[in-house]
Design an enzyme around this catalytic site. Structure first.
Site, short mmCIF file in Angstrom:
data_model
loop_
_atom_site.label_atom_id
_atom_site.label_comp_id
_atom_site.label_asym_id
_atom_site.label_seq_id
_atom_site.Cartn_x
_atom_site.Cartn_y
_atom_site.Cartn_z
N GLU A 136 -6.53 -1.71 -0.27
CA GLU A 136 -7.13 -2.78 -1.09
C GLU A 136 -6.03 -3.71 -1.63
O GLU A 136 -6.17 -4.94 -1.59
CB GLU A 136 -7.91 -2.17 -2.26
CG GLU A 136 -9.13 -1.36 -1.88
CD GLU A 136 -10.37 -2.21 -1.67
OE1 GLU A 136 -10.25 -3.46 -1.66
OE2 GLU A 136 -11.45 -1.63 -1.50
N GLU B 117 13.85 10.25 9.21
CA GLU B 117 13.38 10.04 10.57
C GLU B 117 11.99 10.66 10.76
O GLU B 117 11.55 11.51 9.98
CB GLU B 117 14.38 10.67 11.56
CG GLU B 117 14.01 10.57 13.04
CD GLU B 117 13.88 9.13 13.54
OE1 GLU B 117 12.92 8.46 13.13
OE2 GLU B 117 14.73 8.70 14.35
N ASP C 288 -10.33 -7.27 1.10
CA ASP C 288 -10.85 -5.91 1.15
C ASP C 288 -9.86 -5.02 1.88
O ASP C 288 -8.99 -5.51 2.61
CB ASP C 288 -12.21 -5.88 1.87
CG ASP C 288 -12.99 -4.60 1.60
OD1 ASP C 288 -12.58 -3.83 0.71
OD2 ASP C 288 -14.02 -4.37 2.27
N HIS D 113 22.16 5.38 11.40
CA HIS D 113 23.29 6.29 11.22
C HIS D 113 24.18 6.35 12.46
O HIS D 113 23.76 6.00 13.57
CB HIS D 113 22.77 7.70 10.91
CG HIS D 113 21.96 8.29 12.04
ND1 HIS D 113 22.53 8.86 13.16
CD2 HIS D 113 20.62 8.37 12.22
CE1 HIS D 113 21.58 9.27 13.98
NE2 HIS D 113 20.42 8.98 13.45
#
Length: 385
Positions: A52, A269, A11, A194
């Site tokens: 789900e 970011e 579930d 980076h």
């Protein structure tokens, strides 16, 4: 092939749609109804349907841990997932398509059937969802393997044979990395932060709401060294955040690998809103309650920005898309500090507060391996080139 019959009850739900979301799953022995595994996890902010799918994916992965040759019946109270996974309805939602591919990869075709059940018959999994939403996740599957009938059989199913004491039951979280060749070829994500910018050097918040700044001279050198470090990685693709600094870093890596750069907005970011461009000291002075709340809960967003739960949701979707698109291959992802921290925390199964303790350096590389059965390995974190 053992042909053991297992039942997965799964579930997922969100409080709001989208909203704070979680999944829960239970694996049972089909003949006795005995609970063999449970798993429940909060997954940040997303939709009911995504939750789900994450639930059935977690349940099938737990079932595979118990018996990779099992025949599984997945019992769900989501008509959508049952009909889509049974092939009767098309999957048009782009967020669900990669998740459905991951679900299909857990077991070979024909080994899983999907059955709709009323919510009342799925109460165990529903309870696990609510426990996770209330801050009580199980986190990873707690698997109870079949009892061995002989010493030889026990040795065959024990991933930790040879240790001084019996290990905990097998699960994706406690497999030894040294055993990874037995699990097949992983999909490897080489996550690159980076290179340095002027804001990085000044320790100022530099989020995903502003395209700049560019790499500075130090950052360009870090990008070049990261490219050399990854030259022999075998990566077949480079994906980057749309920010200027990540695209510049990615272009250096891609040129060394001989591939092109694909930009994906989900790898940007965290959007820091009104905190953008300020130091932590400046933000704390101006927004003391907001900063305390941000450090206290990943659901808190800076004014005009996004929460770390929001970041986790979109980065998880971006990750799942790559896993579905490049199974068993190596991909470089050039992104930022917070997305790198999020993926590392998820890989480790660590609590949310871990995000504030992980400090990947500019230009550094983190490697995360994803196996088809759900096992995740972290061979390196924050390696500096």
């Amino acid at each position: 092939m053992s042909g053991r019959r297992l039942i997965v009850e799964a579930d997922g739900g969100s409080r709001g749609n989208p909203g704070a979301a979680a999944y829960g799953a239970v694996v049972r022995a089909a003949d006795t109804g005995e609970v063999l595994a449970e798993v429940a996890e909060a997954i940040g902010v997303t939709t009911n349907n995504v939750a789900e799918y994450r639930g059935v994916l977690a349940g099938l992965r737990a079932a595979r841990q118990i018996d990779p040759d099992a025949v599984v019946e997945a019992r769900l109270d989501s008509k959508l997932v049952v009909e889509q996974m049974s092939g009767r309805w098309k999957i048009k939602n782009q967020d669900l398509q990669p998740l459905a591919l991951e679900v299909r990869r857990v077991f070979p075709p024909g080994r899983v059937t999907y059955t709709w059940v009323p919510r009342a018959q799925n109460a165990h999994a529903d309870t696990l969802v609510n426990q996770a939403l209330d801050g009580k996740p199980i986190g990873v599957a707690s698997v109870v393997p079949p009892a061995p009938t002989s010493v030889e059989e026990g040795a065959a199913v024990d991933d930790h044979a040879g240790e001084v004491e019996p290990a905990e039951p097998t699960s994706p979280a406690n497999r030894l990395a040294a055993w990874s060749p037995e699990l097949g070829t992983p999909t490897t994500l080489l996550i690159v932060r980076h290179g340095q910018t002027a804001l990085t050097a000044a320790r100022r918040f530099s989020g995903g709401g502003v395209d700049g700044p560019e790499l500075d001279e130090v950052g360009r050198g870090q990008a070049a060294r990261a490219a050399e470090l990854l030259a022999a990685s075998g990566a077949i693709a480079v994906v980057a955040s749309p920010m200027v600094r990540t695209r510049q870093t990615a272009e250096a890596v891609a040129a060394r690998l001989g591939v092109s750069v694909r930009v994906d907005d989900d790898w940007r970011e965290c959007h820091f809103g009104d905190w953008e461009g300020r130091t932590l000291a400046e933000i704390t002075e101006r927004y003391p309650e907001g900063v305390a709340s941000w450090y206290g809960s990943t659901a808190t967003a800076p004014p005009g920005g996004e929460s770390l739960d929001d970041v986790a949701r979109r980065v998880s979707v971006a990750r799942d898309k790559l896993l579905a698109r490049y199974p068993g291959q190596t991909v470089v992802v050039v992104t930022h500090s917070m997305p790198m921290r999020v993926l590392t925390r998820i890989a480790l199964g660590a609590p949310p507060a871990t995000l504030f303790r992980l400090l990947p350096a500019p230009g550094s590389v983190t490697e995360i391996q994803h196996y088809a059965d759900g096992t995740i390995a972290l061979p390196r974190f924050g390696q500096r080139p």
